[in-house]
Scaffold this motif. Structure first.
Motif, PDB file in Angstrom:
ATOM      1  N   LYS A  90       0.828  -1.214   0.000  1.00  0.00           N
ATOM      2  CA  LYS A  90       0.000   0.000   0.000  1.00  0.00           C
ATOM      3  C   LYS A  90       0.861   1.261   0.000  1.00  0.00           C
ATOM      4  O   LYS A  90       0.683   2.148  -0.837  1.00  0.00           O
ATOM      5  CB  LYS A  90      -0.928   0.003   1.239  1.00  0.00           C
ATOM      6  CG  LYS A  90      -1.797  -1.239   1.356  1.00  0.00           C
ATOM      7  CD  LYS A  90      -2.668  -1.218   2.600  1.00  0.00           C
ATOM      8  CE  LYS A  90      -1.903  -1.308   3.916  1.00  0.00           C
ATOM      9  NZ  LYS A  90      -1.294  -2.621   4.171  1.00  0.00           N
ATOM     10  N   THR A  91       1.789   1.334   0.938  1.00  0.00           N
ATOM     11  CA  THR A  91       2.635   2.527   1.031  1.00  0.00           C
ATOM     12  C   THR A  91       3.439   2.701  -0.259  1.00  0.00           C
ATOM     13  O   THR A  91       3.591   3.804  -0.778  1.00  0.00           O
ATOM     14  CB  THR A  91       3.590   2.413   2.234  1.00  0.00           C
ATOM     15  OG1 THR A  91       2.800   2.237   3.407  1.00  0.00           O
ATOM     16  CG2 THR A  91       4.441   3.651   2.388  1.00  0.00           C
ATOM     17  N   THR A  92       3.951   1.583  -0.765  1.00  0.00           N
ATOM     18  CA  THR A  92       4.730   1.646  -2.002  1.00  0.00           C
ATOM     19  C   THR A  92       3.889   2.210  -3.133  1.00  0.00           C
ATOM     20  O   THR A  92       4.337   3.111  -3.859  1.00  0.00           O
ATOM     21  CB  THR A  92       5.248   0.245  -2.362  1.00  0.00           C
ATOM     22  OG1 THR A  92       5.922  -0.295  -1.232  1.00  0.00           O
ATOM     23  CG2 THR A  92       6.186   0.287  -3.542  1.00  0.00           C
ATOM     24  N   LEU A 143      -2.829   9.894   1.349  1.00  0.00           N
ATOM     25  CA  LEU A 143      -2.776   9.771   2.806  1.00  0.00           C
ATOM     26  C   LEU A 143      -2.352   8.381   3.218  1.00  0.00           C
ATOM     27  O   LEU A 143      -2.956   7.403   2.782  1.00  0.00           O
ATOM     28  CB  LEU A 143      -4.189   9.954   3.359  1.00  0.00           C
ATOM     29  CG  LEU A 143      -4.728  11.335   3.612  1.00  0.00           C
ATOM     30  CD1 LEU A 143      -6.160  11.197   4.057  1.00  0.00           C
ATOM     31  CD2 LEU A 143      -3.898  12.002   4.676  1.00  0.00           C
ATOM     32  N   ASP A 144      -1.352   8.285   4.037  1.00  0.00           N
ATOM     33  CA  ASP A 144      -1.039   6.992   4.632  1.00  0.00           C
ATOM     34  C   ASP A 144      -1.387   7.111   6.101  1.00  0.00           C
ATOM     35  O   ASP A 144      -0.641   7.690   6.885  1.00  0.00           O
ATOM     36  CB  ASP A 144       0.443   6.657   4.443  1.00  0.00           C
ATOM     37  CG  ASP A 144       0.713   5.173   4.649  1.00  0.00           C
ATOM     38  OD1 ASP A 144      -0.191   4.478   5.164  1.00  0.00           O
ATOM     39  OD2 ASP A 144       1.807   4.712   4.290  1.00  0.00           O
ATOM     40  N   GLU A 145      -2.526   6.592   6.446  1.00  0.00           N
ATOM     41  CA  GLU A 145      -3.035   6.756   7.797  1.00  0.00           C
ATOM     42  C   GLU A 145      -2.161   5.986   8.784  1.00  0.00           C
ATOM     43  O   GLU A 145      -1.711   4.887   8.505  1.00  0.00           O
ATOM     44  CB  GLU A 145      -4.462   6.206   7.835  1.00  0.00           C
ATOM     45  CG  GLU A 145      -5.159   6.402   9.137  1.00  0.00           C
ATOM     46  CD  GLU A 145      -6.366   5.483   9.220  1.00  0.00           C
ATOM     47  OE1 GLU A 145      -7.396   5.947   9.703  1.00  0.00           O
ATOM     48  OE2 GLU A 145      -6.270   4.325   8.802  1.00  0.00           O
ATOM     49  N   PHE A 170       2.457  11.113   4.896  1.00  0.00           N
ATOM     50  CA  PHE A 170       2.906   9.745   5.095  1.00  0.00           C
ATOM     51  C   PHE A 170       3.139   9.494   6.577  1.00  0.00           C
ATOM     52  O   PHE A 170       3.121  10.428   7.380  1.00  0.00           O
ATOM     53  CB  PHE A 170       4.157   9.460   4.270  1.00  0.00           C
ATOM     54  CG  PHE A 170       3.845   9.218   2.829  1.00  0.00           C
ATOM     55  CD1 PHE A 170       3.048   8.142   2.454  1.00  0.00           C
ATOM     56  CD2 PHE A 170       4.307  10.058   1.836  1.00  0.00           C
ATOM     57  CE1 PHE A 170       2.727   7.916   1.123  1.00  0.00           C
ATOM     58  CE2 PHE A 170       4.003   9.837   0.504  1.00  0.00           C
ATOM     59  CZ  PHE A 170       3.204   8.766   0.146  1.00  0.00           C
ATOM     60  N   GLN A 171       3.342   8.218   6.877  1.00  0.00           N
ATOM     61  CA  GLN A 171       3.426   7.859   8.294  1.00  0.00           C
ATOM     62  C   GLN A 171       4.604   8.523   8.991  1.00  0.00           C
ATOM     63  O   GLN A 171       4.504   8.957  10.118  1.00  0.00           O
ATOM     64  CB  GLN A 171       3.505   6.343   8.445  1.00  0.00           C
ATOM     65  CG  GLN A 171       2.178   5.687   8.127  1.00  0.00           C
ATOM     66  CD  GLN A 171       2.274   4.188   8.101  1.00  0.00           C
ATOM     67  OE1 GLN A 171       3.366   3.637   8.136  1.00  0.00           O
ATOM     68  NE2 GLN A 171       1.131   3.534   8.046  1.00  0.00           N
ATOM     69  N   ASN A 172       5.712   8.589   8.272  1.00  0.00           N
ATOM     70  CA  ASN A 172       6.876   9.217   8.905  1.00  0.00           C
ATOM     71  C   ASN A 172       6.935  10.680   8.505  1.00  0.00           C
ATOM     72  O   ASN A 172       7.845  11.120   7.835  1.00  0.00           O
ATOM     73  CB  ASN A 172       8.164   8.494   8.506  1.00  0.00           C
ATOM     74  CG  ASN A 172       8.276   8.355   7.002  1.00  0.00           C
ATOM     75  OD1 ASN A 172       7.318   8.600   6.284  1.00  0.00           O
ATOM     76  ND2 ASN A 172       9.447   8.003   6.531  1.00  0.00           N
TER      77      ASN A 172
HETATM   78 MG    MG Z   1       2.443   0.907   4.863  1.00  0.00          MG
END
Ligand code: MG
Ligand code: ADP
Length: 599
Positions: A389-391, A510-512, A430-432
């Motif tokens: 997903k993140t990728t 959005l990466d929740e 993103f998450q970070n």
């Molecule tokens: Mg991810």
């Protein structure tokens, strides 16, 4: 080996740019300085000759005072010229180091953002910095010394012919043996051992850095140093390699080298003794003594020159490994920027048979994925951790470029767009999310540097940050990370959302985050999400299925493949991965409620 050395040097001089000339001037002056440095020894020879000629009526040697002054003058001139030589080489060396830093940083600026996930930018900068300064010794000192030493050997050969070739040869012999010993340490099989040894050293220092970074984990889990297998192994390998190198490569040659470096006279004395009777018989004993006196004194500079060559060899090695590290930075991938950029037509996103494999990975992280997000639609990516997903999301703002297929924004391949246009179109959280050590105001305004205070304030409000600002001593102007102000994960997430809201881009990625799911924050973050995504094209990675129920489309990614696609209601009916995830999610939710009731 030899040709590699040469090319290393060529590469370095390339970096010197217009200062390359200064290097060459420095090297030339260094040769001149060496010639000047040898002249006093000839004065010594002249003094000896005069004295022996007049012996024992010493007072008749009227010229020796003049020779003395000449010797002094040559010595001083030699020192002055050597100083000038070093000035030149230092200027060039410093310029080279600064060019390496500049070009390295310029190159890194072109690297895709994703590159910095696996290569911390601070670490890269440190490496580049360190490597750049390690080239200094070679360029500033060693090269000049090498040229000086070569000049000296040529000088020795000339003097051999002028004075006594037998004693000259004797002096030269020791030097030659010592140079051969040095060369055997660096050539052939030994070069490999040397490289292994240096690789082990490099590896150990990297493992050491990893180890220091891992100390918190070690402490939390009460482990010992030995749990850091990698570091321990790196040390052991290093010690093995160091021993191998010392015993196999250095032991004999280094002993030979040092013996003869300091002992140019080893052969000189026997040779002198050997030819003395002949000199006596031929009646030119005075000449013989004069020559002997000359070589006895001269042998001292031979050892200095040899020692310099030895330092030069290690300087070469240092520069060579430094260049290796520099080229690692210079070989970092860069984003290709198109010459003829196309304008996106709308705010849609489309994945067209996209595959992506991380550098060094065997299997693709995204495997032939296709889907489309119409303008204004919200599409959710769900699936197990590691599903891709993140990728997938990071391919849209070109954190990475696809390996196959294409990602289109507004109907245009992202690679065919001006990166600025692309970046203006997309806001991503993103998450970070990185907050830097600056005021909250500055942190948010980074998204749009021309934003007013008021706009920043409104964005913070929309992102539900009012409670954060209220409790901070200087409100929006509080610098994060000072005076004990520290934001919790959920709070950081909201500030990052404010940033994205301020950017006011038509597409939101959005990466929740799951990690910050304390109930209060969750409610606030959901509200902020709603503000951010209203009326925009949204790709969201949701970890709580409650957030995706209302999405226009849900895509289930598993092992990099899009295995299901549809609305919540569609997918719930099918007996696939999504319906299972939904059942699990509900079970967990009921469990939470009943647990809550029991209390
Ligand atoms: Mg991810
Ligand atoms: P998700 O977000 O669905 O949890 P990711 O997109 O983060 O999944 O990861 C997909 C796959 O790619 C995983 O196998 C992961 O190990 C790998 N991966 C993620 N980031 C990197 C990276 N920077 N370098 C190499 N592999 C990576």
């Amino acid at each position: 080996m030899k040709s590699k050395k040469k090319s290393d040097l060529a590469v370095l001089l390339e970096y010197a740019g217009s200062f390359k000339k200064l290097t060459f001037l420095g090297l030339f002056l260094s040769a001149v300085a060496m010639v000047l440095g040898m002249l006093p020894y000839i004065c010594v020879w002249l003094v000896a000759r005069d004295l022996i000629e007049v012996a024992p009526n010493w007072t008749e040697a009227t010229n020796i005072g003049k020779y003395g002054w000449q010797a002094l003058a040559f010595s001083i001139a030699g020192i002055v010229v050597y100083f000038a030589a070093l000035m030149c080489t230092h200027l060039a060396a410093f310029r080279t180091a600064s060019n390496i830093r500049k070009q390295g940083m310029a190159h890194l600026m072109k690297a895709p953002l994703g590159f910095f996930d696996s290569n911390a930018s601070g670490l890269l900068r440190n490496r580049l910095d360190g490597a750049a300064s390690e080239t200094e010794t070679l360029l500033a000192h060693n090269l000049a010394d090498i040229v000086g030493s070569i000049t000296m050997f040529i000088g020795m050969i000339v003097l051999m012919i002028v004075f006594d070739w037998r004693m000259g040869l004797a002096c030269l012999m020791a030097a030659v043996i010592s140079i051969i010993a040095m060369c055997t340490m660096m050539g052939g099989e030994n070069a490999n051992l040397m490289r292994d040894y240096q690789a082990a050293q490099d590896h150990m220092s990297k493992a050491g850095t990893e180890y220091v970074r891992g100390i918190p984990v070690v402490k939390v889990f009460q482990q010992t140093v030995y749990s850091f297998k990698a570091f321990k192994e790196a040390i052991e390998t290093y010690s093995d390699k160091a021993e191998q190198y010392a015993v196999k490569v250095c032991q004999v040659p280094q002993a030979v080298n040092l013996t003869f470096t300091e002992g140019a006279f080893i052969f000189l004395v026997p040779v002198a003794v050997f030819i003395a009777p002949g000199a006596l018989r031929s009646g030119n004993f005075a000449g013989f003594v004069t020559n002997f006196a000359f070589y006895a004194v001269f042998s001292a500079i031979v050892s200095t020159a040899l020692a310099r060559i030895m330092f030069a060899a290690s300087g070469m090695m240092l520069a060579s490994t430094a260049l290796g590290r520099i080229s690692q930075v210079m070989e970092a991938p860069t984003l290709k920027i198109t010459d003829s950029p196309k304008e996106p037509k709308d705010n849609s996103i489309e994945f067209k048979d996209v595959s992506f494999t991380y550098d060094g990975a065997d299997i693709p992280a995204i495997d032939h994925v296709s889907f489309r997000v119409d303008p204004g639609q919200t599409v959710a990516l769900v699936g197990p951790s590691g599903g891709g997903k993140t990728t997938a999301a990071s391919l849209i703002p070109r954190f990475w470029d696809v390996t196959e297929g294409a990602v289109l924004v507004g109907g245009v391949d992202v690679r065919d767009m001006d990166p600025h246009v692309l970046m203006d179109k997309i806001a991503f959280v993103f998450q970070n999310n990185h907050l830097f050590k600056a005021s909250i105001f500055e942190n948010v305004r980074a998204a749009r540097p021309d934003a007013t205070r008021d706009e920043v304030k409104r964005a913070l409000s929309a992102a539900q940050c009012d409670d954060i600002l209220d409790k901070l001593p200087q409100g929006m102007d509080t610098v994060i990370g000072t005076e004990g102000t520290y934001l919790s994960g959920g709070e950081q997430q909201r500030v990052a959302l404010a940033r994205a809201i301020l950017k006011d881009a038509p597409i939101v990625v959005l990466d929740e985050a799951t990690a910050f799911a304390d109930p209060e924050n969750e409610v606030l973050i959901q509200k902020a999400f709603a503000k951010l995504t209203k009326g925009r094209t949204v790709i969201m990675i949701a970890h709580r299925l409650s957030t995706v129920v209302g999405a226009d489309k849900i895509i289930v990614l598993d092992n990099g493949r899009a295995i299901e696609e549809g609305t919540h209601n569609d997918l719930k009916q099918k007996s696939g991965m999504y319906s299972n995830m939904w059942k699990d999610y509900n079970k967990a939710a009921t469990w939470r409620i009943s647990a809550g009731e029991a209390m």
